[in-house]
Design a protein around this motif. Sequence first.
Motif, PDB file in Angstrom:
ATOM      1  N   LYS A  32       1.142  -1.123   0.148  1.00 47.49           N
ATOM      2  CA  LYS A  32      -0.074   0.216  -0.228  1.00 47.49           C
ATOM      3  C   LYS A  32       0.901   1.232   0.171  1.00 47.49           C
ATOM      4  O   LYS A  32       0.571   2.260  -0.780  1.00 47.49           O
ATOM      5  CB  LYS A  32      -0.660  -0.142   1.130  1.00 47.49           C
ATOM      6  CG  LYS A  32      -1.882  -0.848   0.818  1.00 47.49           C
ATOM      7  CD  LYS A  32      -2.911  -1.120   1.711  1.00 47.49           C
ATOM      8  CE  LYS A  32      -4.048  -2.349   1.922  1.00 47.49           C
ATOM      9  NZ  LYS A  32      -5.307  -1.622   3.926  1.00 47.49           N
ATOM     10  N   LEU A  44       2.389   2.000  -3.810  1.00 45.97           N
ATOM     11  CA  LEU A  44       1.768   1.961  -4.408  1.00 45.97           C
ATOM     12  C   LEU A  44       1.466   3.418  -4.333  1.00 45.97           C
ATOM     13  O   LEU A  44       1.044   4.271  -4.844  1.00 45.97           O
ATOM     14  CB  LEU A  44       0.306   1.509  -4.053  1.00 45.97           C
ATOM     15  CG  LEU A  44      -0.382   1.336  -5.121  1.00 45.97           C
ATOM     16  CD1 LEU A  44       0.047   0.973  -6.381  1.00 45.97           C
ATOM     17  CD2 LEU A  44      -2.006   0.791  -4.947  1.00 45.97           C
ATOM     18  N   ALA A  45       1.086   3.384  -3.442  1.00 42.80           N
ATOM     19  CA  ALA A  45       0.530   5.213  -2.834  1.00 42.80           C
ATOM     20  C   ALA A  45       1.835   6.320  -3.014  1.00 42.80           C
ATOM     21  O   ALA A  45       1.197   7.749  -3.170  1.00 42.80           O
ATOM     22  CB  ALA A  45       0.132   4.894  -1.319  1.00 42.80           C
ATOM     23  N   SER A  79       5.987   5.563  -8.315  1.00 49.35           N
ATOM     24  CA  SER A  79       5.507   5.370  -9.222  1.00 49.35           C
ATOM     25  C   SER A  79       5.274   3.866  -9.819  1.00 49.35           C
ATOM     26  O   SER A  79       4.905   3.837 -11.376  1.00 49.35           O
ATOM     27  CB  SER A  79       5.740   6.299 -10.663  1.00 49.35           C
ATOM     28  OG  SER A  79       7.783   6.297 -10.290  1.00 49.35           O
ATOM     29  N   THR A 107       4.772   0.126 -11.061  1.00 45.08           N
ATOM     30  CA  THR A 107       3.389  -0.454 -11.317  1.00 45.08           C
ATOM     31  C   THR A 107       3.069  -1.529  -9.982  1.00 45.08           C
ATOM     32  O   THR A 107       4.099  -1.958  -9.779  1.00 45.08           O
ATOM     33  CB  THR A 107       3.562  -1.169 -12.737  1.00 45.08           C
ATOM     34  OG1 THR A 107       4.818  -1.977 -12.440  1.00 45.08           O
ATOM     35  CG2 THR A 107       3.735   0.186 -13.517  1.00 45.08           C
ATOM     36  N   ILE A 108       1.456  -2.593 -11.160  1.00 43.15           N
ATOM     37  CA  ILE A 108       1.637  -3.320  -9.735  1.00 43.15           C
ATOM     38  C   ILE A 108       2.593  -4.254  -9.703  1.00 43.15           C
ATOM     39  O   ILE A 108       2.783  -4.992  -9.222  1.00 43.15           O
ATOM     40  CB  ILE A 108       0.210  -3.591 -10.205  1.00 43.15           C
ATOM     41  CG1 ILE A 108      -1.132  -2.736  -9.533  1.00 43.15           C
ATOM     42  CG2 ILE A 108      -0.103  -5.210  -8.996  1.00 43.15           C
ATOM     43  CD1 ILE A 108      -2.351  -2.617  -9.207  1.00 43.15           C
ATOM     44  N   SER A 162      -5.681  -4.079  -8.295  1.00 42.15           N
ATOM     45  CA  SER A 162      -5.795  -2.676  -8.747  1.00 42.15           C
ATOM     46  C   SER A 162      -6.781  -2.002  -7.906  1.00 42.15           C
ATOM     47  O   SER A 162      -7.257  -0.523  -8.253  1.00 42.15           O
ATOM     48  CB  SER A 162      -6.470  -3.429 -10.029  1.00 42.15           C
ATOM     49  OG  SER A 162      -7.189  -3.688 -10.034  1.00 42.15           O
ATOM     50  N   LYS A 201      -5.863   1.467  -5.104  1.00 42.34           N
ATOM     51  CA  LYS A 201      -4.937   3.144  -5.400  1.00 42.34           C
ATOM     52  C   LYS A 201      -5.658   3.701  -5.119  1.00 42.34           C
ATOM     53  O   LYS A 201      -7.460   4.112  -5.304  1.00 42.34           O
ATOM     54  CB  LYS A 201      -5.099   2.574  -6.880  1.00 42.34           C
ATOM     55  CG  LYS A 201      -4.133   1.804  -8.092  1.00 42.34           C
ATOM     56  CD  LYS A 201      -3.892   2.346  -9.410  1.00 42.34           C
ATOM     57  CE  LYS A 201      -2.627   1.046  -9.480  1.00 42.34           C
ATOM     58  NZ  LYS A 201      -2.659   1.416 -11.489  1.00 42.34           N
TER      59      LYS A 201
END
Length: 234
Positions: free
Chosen positions: A193, A196-197, A200, A202-203, A231, A234
């Motif tokens: 998390k 992701l936050a 930049s 990607t998953i 997904s 985000k």
Amino acid sequence: MEDMDIEVENMPYSVTSGQIAFLGPQKHIVFSKTGGSNILCISFSASFYERSSKDSLFLHSQLFFNYHTDFFVAPFSNIEQMRVIFMERLEAFRIKDENLYVSAAHNAVERLILDAFLYIPNEEIKKDIKFDYLHYVNRFKILLQRDYKKEKKVAHYASELNITSRKLTEMTEYVLGKTAKSIIIEKVISEFKKTLAFTSYTISEISYDLGFSDEGNFSNFVKKHTGKNPSEMK
């Protein structure tokens, strides 16, 4: 002695003037640029500070192993006094004698720790009394911080600590109210998390960085433990 921003494990925090932030081992820390030179960073090892059981209790306390955030913040009552203790007084001892300097540094750090203990909730201090459990759980957290990307089984950490998986879980349930397995899972999800936050990536890149063989396995892991696809977070 001035406001600053700090990033701990990819999470941004603000520390205002007159506060002390305590951070435990194995933390990735990024300091922001500051306008002046009134920010003091004091770094020391356990072997430097740990001289007695009392010292061990301090080092394994909520100050350095806070269970709710990556660091613990406490106010300092007298900023000018802090400047004298940690800059002028220590420099005088350093010039005078190396042995005196080490003793003075230990006492100065202990002063900060004792003052900060006033701001630890009483129920958390009571937990610290069962020191053997606290010691193992904190060592587990250090190992987890180091190995969570490649090792996600309780048995690995129990083996590193020379105890059984059942015993490690007994200890984490006593100290944290959670099983060792759930703590490992929470760590991986939390790091996902944050990455992701605040990056930049990607998953797919994050899943690889967290030690998963492919994005599909990672998605199944996240879905199982959060009820959401990566997904959707985000």
